[in-house]
Design a protein around this motif. Structure first.
Motif, short mmCIF file in Angstrom:
data_model
loop_
_atom_site.label_atom_id
_atom_site.label_comp_id
_atom_site.label_asym_id
_atom_site.label_seq_id
_atom_site.Cartn_x
_atom_site.Cartn_y
_atom_site.Cartn_z
N ASN A 161 80.63 143.54 -55.68
CA ASN A 161 80.32 143.47 -54.25
C ASN A 161 79.04 142.71 -53.96
OD1 ASN A 161 82.59 144.93 -53.62
ND2 ASN A 161 81.55 146.90 -53.74
N ASN A 162 78.32 142.26 -54.99
CA ASN A 162 77.08 141.54 -54.70
C ASN A 162 77.37 140.14 -54.15
OD1 ASN A 162 77.59 139.81 -56.82
ND2 ASN A 162 76.22 140.83 -58.23
N LYS A 163 76.40 139.52 -53.55
CA LYS A 163 76.56 138.21 -52.92
C LYS A 163 75.89 137.09 -53.73
CE LYS A 163 78.43 139.98 -49.25
NZ LYS A 163 79.80 139.89 -48.96
N TRP A 164 75.63 137.32 -55.01
CA TRP A 164 74.94 136.34 -55.84
C TRP A 164 75.94 135.48 -56.59
CZ3 TRP A 164 69.64 137.55 -58.07
CH2 TRP A 164 68.90 138.29 -57.17
N GLY A 165 75.67 134.18 -56.66
CA GLY A 165 76.50 133.28 -57.46
C GLY A 165 77.84 133.02 -56.81
N GLY A 166 78.71 132.42 -57.57
CA GLY A 166 80.05 132.13 -57.09
C GLY A 166 80.13 130.84 -56.30
N LYS A 167 81.31 130.50 -55.83
CA LYS A 167 81.55 129.27 -55.08
C LYS A 167 81.01 129.40 -53.66
CE LYS A 167 85.76 128.01 -57.52
NZ LYS A 167 87.17 127.67 -57.40
N ARG A 168 80.47 128.27 -53.17
CA ARG A 168 79.98 128.21 -51.80
C ARG A 168 80.42 126.87 -51.21
NH1 ARG A 168 76.22 129.47 -55.03
NH2 ARG A 168 74.99 127.58 -54.77
N VAL A 169 80.78 126.86 -49.96
CA VAL A 169 81.19 125.64 -49.28
C VAL A 169 80.01 124.68 -49.25
CG1 VAL A 169 81.98 124.65 -47.11
CG2 VAL A 169 82.87 126.85 -47.89
N GLY A 170 80.23 123.42 -49.66
CA GLY A 170 79.20 122.40 -49.62
C GLY A 170 78.25 122.42 -50.80
N ALA A 171 78.44 123.32 -51.75
CA ALA A 171 77.55 123.40 -52.90
C ALA A 171 77.96 122.38 -53.96
CB ALA A 171 77.59 124.80 -53.49
N GLY A 172 77.02 121.96 -54.76
CA GLY A 172 77.31 121.07 -55.87
C GLY A 172 77.13 119.61 -55.54
N ARG A 173 77.26 118.79 -56.55
CA ARG A 173 77.08 117.34 -56.40
C ARG A 173 78.23 116.75 -55.61
NH1 ARG A 173 76.09 113.58 -61.59
NH2 ARG A 173 74.06 114.54 -61.43
N LYS A 174 77.91 115.83 -54.72
CA LYS A 174 78.94 115.17 -53.91
C LYS A 174 79.65 114.13 -54.77
CE LYS A 174 77.42 117.51 -50.49
NZ LYS A 174 77.55 118.88 -50.81
N LYS A 175 80.91 113.88 -54.48
CA LYS A 175 81.71 112.93 -55.25
C LYS A 175 81.22 111.51 -54.99
CE LYS A 175 86.35 111.58 -56.30
NZ LYS A 175 87.42 112.21 -56.97
N SER A 176 81.12 110.72 -56.05
CA SER A 176 80.67 109.34 -55.97
C SER A 176 81.78 108.45 -55.41
CB SER A 176 80.26 108.84 -57.36
OG SER A 176 79.94 107.48 -57.31
N LEU A 177 81.37 107.32 -54.81
CA LEU A 177 82.37 106.36 -54.33
C LEU A 177 83.06 105.65 -55.48
CD1 LEU A 177 80.31 104.74 -51.43
CD2 LEU A 177 82.13 106.44 -51.25
N PHE A 178 82.39 105.54 -56.62
CA PHE A 178 82.93 104.84 -57.78
C PHE A 178 83.10 105.81 -58.93
CE2 PHE A 178 80.23 101.89 -55.41
CZ PHE A 178 81.16 100.93 -55.07
N ASP A 179 84.19 105.63 -59.67
CA ASP A 179 84.42 106.45 -60.85
C ASP A 179 83.69 105.82 -62.03
OD1 ASP A 179 85.44 108.40 -62.53
OD2 ASP A 179 87.29 107.28 -62.92
N ARG A 180 82.54 106.37 -62.39
CA ARG A 180 81.74 105.81 -63.47
C ARG A 180 81.77 106.73 -64.67
NH1 ARG A 180 76.79 103.95 -59.75
NH2 ARG A 180 77.55 101.89 -59.28
N LYS A 181 81.83 106.12 -65.84
CA LYS A 181 81.80 106.86 -67.09
C LYS A 181 80.53 106.48 -67.83
CE LYS A 181 86.78 106.99 -67.58
NZ LYS A 181 87.92 106.69 -68.44
#
Length: 60
Positions: free
Chosen positions: A3-23
């Protein structure tokens, strides 16, 4: 504990996707080779004709 609110998925969290697929790639270069290649790489990344011409002039 679930029931805690720590961690997990959040809307808008994380690195945004790049326009180019770079390896990631690894090259072993001498300092002189790196100085010749770096302007070309920068020009390609900027995707502008002016940057490509400037890099071409530096390589010569």
């Amino acid at each position: 504990m679930k029931n805690n609110k720590w961690g997990g998925k959040r809307v808008g969290a994380g690195r945004k996707k790049s326009l180019f697929d770079r390896k990631g790639r690894t090259f072993r270069l001498t300092d002189a080779e790196f100085l010749e290649v770096k302007p070309l790489i920068d020009a390609i990344r900027k995707r502008t004709e002016a940057a490509a011409l400037a890099a071409k002039d530096k390589v010569k």
